[in-house]
Design an enzyme around this catalytic site. Sequence first.
Site, PDB file in Angstrom:
ATOM      1  N   GLU A   1      62.405  35.601 -16.451  1.00 35.13           N
ATOM      2  CA  GLU A   1      60.962  35.130 -16.690  1.00 35.13           C
ATOM      3  C   GLU A   1      60.383  34.631 -15.204  1.00 35.13           C
ATOM      4  O   GLU A   1      59.646  33.899 -15.116  1.00 35.13           O
ATOM      5  CB  GLU A   1      60.842  33.781 -17.409  1.00 35.13           C
ATOM      6  CG  GLU A   1      61.576  34.002 -18.821  1.00 35.13           C
ATOM      7  CD  GLU A   1      61.063  35.279 -19.490  1.00 35.13           C
ATOM      8  OE1 GLU A   1      60.103  35.824 -19.311  1.00 35.13           O
ATOM      9  OE2 GLU A   1      61.746  35.611 -20.366  1.00 35.13           O
ATOM     10  N   GLY A   2      60.701  35.527 -14.281  1.00 33.02           N
ATOM     11  CA  GLY A   2      59.903  35.214 -12.730  1.00 33.02           C
ATOM     12  C   GLY A   2      61.052  34.717 -12.055  1.00 33.02           C
ATOM     13  O   GLY A   2      61.211  33.223 -12.295  1.00 33.02           O
TER      14      GLY A   2
END
Length: 593
Positions: free
Chosen positions: A435-436
């Site tokens: 998620e990054g």
Amino acid sequence: MPRYTAPIQDVQFLLHEVLQITGTDIHGYADLEADFTSAILNEAGKIASDVLQPLNRVGDLEGCRFENGVVTTPTGFKAAFEQMKDGGWPGIDLPEAYGGQAMPYLIGTAVGEFFSGANQAFTMYQGLTHGAASAILAHGTDAQKNTYLPKMVNCDWTGTMNLTEPHCGTDLGLMRTKAEPQTDGSYKITGQKIFISAGDHDLAENVIHLVLAKIPGGPDGIKGVSLFIVPKIHAAEDGTLGDRNAVSVGKIEEKMGIHGNSTCVMNYDGATGYLLGQEHKGMRAMFTMMNEARLGVAMQGLAQAEAAYQNAVDYAKDRLQGRDVTDVKNPDGPADPLIVHPDIRRNLMDQKSFTEGARAFLLWGAMLIDQSHRSGDAAAEGLISLMTPVLKGFLTDKGYDMCVQAQQVYGGHGYIEEWGMSQFSRDARITMIYEGANGVQALDLVGRKLGQDGGKHVMAFFELVKDFCATAGATSDEFKTTFIEPLKSASKDLQAAGMYFMQNGMKNPNHALAGSYDFMHLFGHVCLGLMWARMAQAAQTALNTGQGDAAFYETKLATARYYMARQLPATKLHLARIQSGANPVMALDAEAF
């Protein structure tokens, strides 16, 4: 074998004494009386301890299987998934119109920590579905909502997010997956996606993939990306299932952790997809899911740290090693328990002060989301936008560190699989990446969020800290010295770091980017310092008025003092690194590495 007990008392303290949720004007919060939230949390805690936690080790050892095109989850997962569905837990904070319970996001976050702490890999199946449903709810047509949401809210169908490709991760502008328009308004999706969590499994009858792809002829780079709904099995508007779509699993990834979750390579061979949102605006729609997912991942970092801490405390109290240097504590035994030794206490206090501070920070963040979505508060929306990379980056970095420290309490046994401690570290490790990755979170914080809307959101945060210090500082001289002055000092360090970026980053952007990771951690410490000061204030008030469990409040105050004395001073280290600029970081030519 490890155990897990949901921290219900701590959550209740945060909800009702620190955040004082029933006294706010956020829609739906007035109904969240202590007895009501206690009933929800207790039931969620039972499921976490009795149903999910026993399957955590099973999932780690068995993993998922991929045979003859079929993905099978570990033993017991399907029955547990049905139990979760029967209780309505997947849709606890989703709209009633589609079968949810419409409770605040805050409550979903609180129970989500319990489920994730008990079994992260399992909880991801419903967590990803929640995110996909939220994206369809925000950007879908009425027909799309009516077709997909009733089945997804109760997890009869699950959901995924498909971003990464073999040749591109963060730089999504490089993606090659194509979406060819069809005469009936649909698209043919062709390409390959990797690292797709819960990509396929036997828990639900259908999987609804949200897939990023490029429509030919669109803008170059990220501006040409669109988002599509691609069901595993075609579905009619009434939810009736039809033929299999042209989407298949290439393989299950072999991972370091979260073995119980089926992380798949997904192949799209002219699969039928439906545009979600506008053409070439896919990232806008996907970020509805991504931002929610980043809060969920922050929760995972905290949850794994909490589970690891609980077991480290048990071991430290039980394991006999050495003698207390000041006085024998176990005269009838061959040695004293580990917990008498100052370095073990330091280790456990690091963990305890992080998990309790992080929980307060996370729930405050969830409250800001409710304030934004339920009350239309633009200031709250700006503040949680600023806080999202801090929550995700800081809580997962430190959450992983705390899992390692918990493992360290066990000594050699922490390295032996049968004790189960390595799973917490391995499962927590992914939270820093997906998620990054956290380096990207730091760049987002400094490069985008810090100056967003003219910097008014970070200025609002500084004002919030200043107002709290002014009000709470009048409580007593001891409170001011112990809590307010350290918080003020840390906040000044954060302001000085921001000023350094302003003065030097325009001349050379590397001066800001080289310090971004330290800035994210500096910001995280200030946020936890604020949370601990607020918790200390609430605990002191309870003790002064003689209410509740005095031992709980005394413990809370002692832990708060520890964080302010031993952890919050880290802001000065991060500031010194930031102010050293980019030159030490960029000194070597690439060939010199």
